[in-house]
Design a protein around this motif. Structure first.
Motif, PDB file in Angstrom:
ATOM      1  N   GLU A   1     -11.331  10.192   1.022  1.00 45.89           N
ATOM      2  CA  GLU A   1     -10.713   9.157   0.645  1.00 45.89           C
ATOM      3  C   GLU A   1      -9.535   9.119   1.359  1.00 45.89           C
ATOM      4  OE1 GLU A   1     -11.433   6.668  -1.161  1.00 45.89           O
ATOM      5  OE2 GLU A   1     -13.214   7.398  -2.082  1.00 45.89           O
ATOM      6  N   ARG A   2      -8.844   9.934   1.846  1.00 47.69           N
ATOM      7  CA  ARG A   2      -7.592   9.896   2.643  1.00 47.69           C
ATOM      8  C   ARG A   2      -8.047   9.603   4.262  1.00 47.69           C
ATOM      9  NH1 ARG A   2      -3.270  15.061   2.713  1.00 47.69           N
ATOM     10  NH2 ARG A   2      -3.335  14.052   0.568  1.00 47.69           N
ATOM     11  N   GLY A   3      -8.999  10.253   4.728  1.00 47.80           N
ATOM     12  CA  GLY A   3      -9.588   9.945   6.036  1.00 47.80           C
ATOM     13  C   GLY A   3      -9.754   8.527   6.260  1.00 47.80           C
ATOM     14  N   TYR A   4     -10.516   8.149   5.001  1.00 49.13           N
ATOM     15  CA  TYR A   4     -10.958   6.595   5.065  1.00 49.13           C
ATOM     16  C   TYR A   4      -9.769   5.739   5.094  1.00 49.13           C
ATOM     17  CZ  TYR A   4     -12.933   1.990   4.413  1.00 49.13           C
ATOM     18  OH  TYR A   4     -13.204   0.518   4.250  1.00 49.13           O
ATOM     19  N   THR A   5      -8.645   6.023   4.407  1.00 47.63           N
ATOM     20  CA  THR A   5      -7.731   5.086   4.424  1.00 47.63           C
ATOM     21  C   THR A   5      -6.914   5.019   5.752  1.00 47.63           C
ATOM     22  OG1 THR A   5      -7.033   5.789   2.038  1.00 47.63           O
ATOM     23  CG2 THR A   5      -5.116   4.982   3.339  1.00 47.63           C
ATOM     24  N   GLY A   6      -6.895   6.279   6.452  1.00 48.23           N
ATOM     25  CA  GLY A   6      -6.532   6.210   7.992  1.00 48.23           C
ATOM     26  C   GLY A   6      -7.332   5.334   8.769  1.00 48.23           C
TER      27      GLY A   6
ATOM     28  N   GLU B   1       0.826  -1.085  -0.015  1.00 52.09           N
ATOM     29  CA  GLU B   1       0.203   0.183  -0.031  1.00 52.09           C
ATOM     30  C   GLU B   1       0.730   1.050  -0.009  1.00 52.09           C
ATOM     31  OE1 GLU B   1      -3.729   2.263   0.492  1.00 52.09           O
ATOM     32  OE2 GLU B   1      -3.463  -0.088   0.047  1.00 52.09           O
ATOM     33  N   THR B   2       1.738   1.253   0.721  1.00 50.77           N
ATOM     34  CA  THR B   2       2.651   2.325   0.857  1.00 50.77           C
ATOM     35  C   THR B   2       3.455   2.673  -0.317  1.00 50.77           C
ATOM     36  OG1 THR B   2       3.167   1.898   3.379  1.00 50.77           O
ATOM     37  CG2 THR B   2       4.889   3.534   2.239  1.00 50.77           C
TER      38      THR B   2
ATOM     39  N   ASP C   1     -13.317   2.429  -4.535  1.00 47.68           N
ATOM     40  CA  ASP C   1     -13.613   3.623  -3.767  1.00 47.68           C
ATOM     41  C   ASP C   1     -14.139   3.452  -2.446  1.00 47.68           C
ATOM     42  OD1 ASP C   1     -16.587   4.523  -3.633  1.00 47.68           O
ATOM     43  OD2 ASP C   1     -15.914   3.894  -6.096  1.00 47.68           O
ATOM     44  N   ARG C   2     -13.930   4.378  -1.404  1.00 51.39           N
ATOM     45  CA  ARG C   2     -14.542   3.852  -0.106  1.00 51.39           C
ATOM     46  C   ARG C   2     -15.715   3.488   0.069  1.00 51.39           C
ATOM     47  NH1 ARG C   2     -14.804   9.465  -0.234  1.00 51.39           N
ATOM     48  NH2 ARG C   2     -16.745  10.623   0.845  1.00 51.39           N
TER      49      ARG C   2
ATOM     50  N   ASP D   1       2.455   1.733  -3.372  1.00 52.70           N
ATOM     51  CA  ASP D   1       1.721   1.913  -4.444  1.00 52.70           C
ATOM     52  C   ASP D   1       2.074   0.647  -5.424  1.00 52.70           C
ATOM     53  OD1 ASP D   1      -0.584   2.651  -5.796  1.00 52.70           O
ATOM     54  OD2 ASP D   1       0.565   4.240  -6.875  1.00 52.70           O
TER      55      ASP D   1
END
Length: 238
Positions: free
Chosen positions: A216-221, A113-114, A156-157, A116
């Motif tokens: 999306e960034r918040g959901y990834t976290g 993931e990191t 997507d989330r 990519d």
């Protein structure tokens, strides 16, 4: 169940269902340990499976417009197949070995993931899905592998939560059937699930609202926070 314990159960249910509706999974992180402490391990796990299974029905309805049937069907089928075969093939496996395997998979997936490495992530999704089902008999180990398998679909989330909800429904329904057949779930447990129905709708609405607002960034976290929670629980059991 003692009436005095019901408020504790309802509080855990509300927190678990809200987290599950926000991230798509993770409710067992809260619900299983709480119910195991209150009711004992077997009864707690059985009731958690029933409650989470019922809640996943509500989640699937809530995310009905973002259910990626075509993309997720292989993952869900492999989870189901792994669950069927896992009881026979992994019955003699050491829980410590399985735990270490899950933790290694988690570390590798985080690295993918990191960096990519999307091709590797998609290619590993079916393997993770089968492993999630095969290890579902071990307490807490199917959650991270299930998350990694569905994450590999590159959704997507909202579609990711929809896919996780469908995958969770399959696993929890299977466990509920097993526990009911083994007489570990009684009519009283189903009454508790019925009493929790309003909480399921409220918590699912609250969790979905939170999911749509974090981006999306918040959901990834949030996703990796839940994954870290599973990893911590696994490490605690070693």
């Amino acid at each position: 169940m003692e009436p005095l314990l019901l408020p504790v159960v309802f509080l855990a249910v509300a927190a678990a269902f809200t987290l599950s509706a926000s991230a798509g999974f993770g409710g067992s992180l809260i619900l299983v340990p709480t119910l195991a402490l209150v009711l004992g391990t077997k009864s707690g796990v059985a009731l958690a499976a029933l409650l989470l299974g019922a809640n996943n029905l509500v989640k699937v309805f809530a995310y009905r417009t973002t259910l990626p049937y075509r993309k997720a069907v292989v993952v869900i089928a492999l989870i189901a197949a792994g669950s069927f075969l896992g009881a026979k093939l992994l019955v003699s496996a050491s829980e410590q070995v399985v735990t270490l395997a899950v933790l290694v998979s988690f570390a590798v997936a985080f690295l993918v993931e990191t960096l990519d490495l999307s091709r590797w992530r998609r290619g590993g999704s079916p393997v993770m899905a089968f492993a999630a089902g095969a290890t579902s008999g071990f307490s807490g180990t199917s959650g991270p592998l299930k998350g990694l398998a569905v994450r590999g679909l590159a959704l997507d989330r909202l579609h990711l939560v929809g896919a996780l909800s469908m995958a969770s429904l399959v696993g929890d329904a299977t466990k509920t059937a097993v526990w009911t057949d083994a007489a570990l779930l009684t009519g009283g447990d189903y009454l508790v699930a019925l009493a929790c129905l309003p909480l399921m709708f409220f918590a699912t609405f609250l969790g979905r609202r939170f999911n749509t607002r974090i981006g999306e960034r918040g959901y990834t976290g949030l996703f990796w926070t839940v994954m870290a929670g599973y990893a911590g629980r696994l490490l605690a059991g070693l």
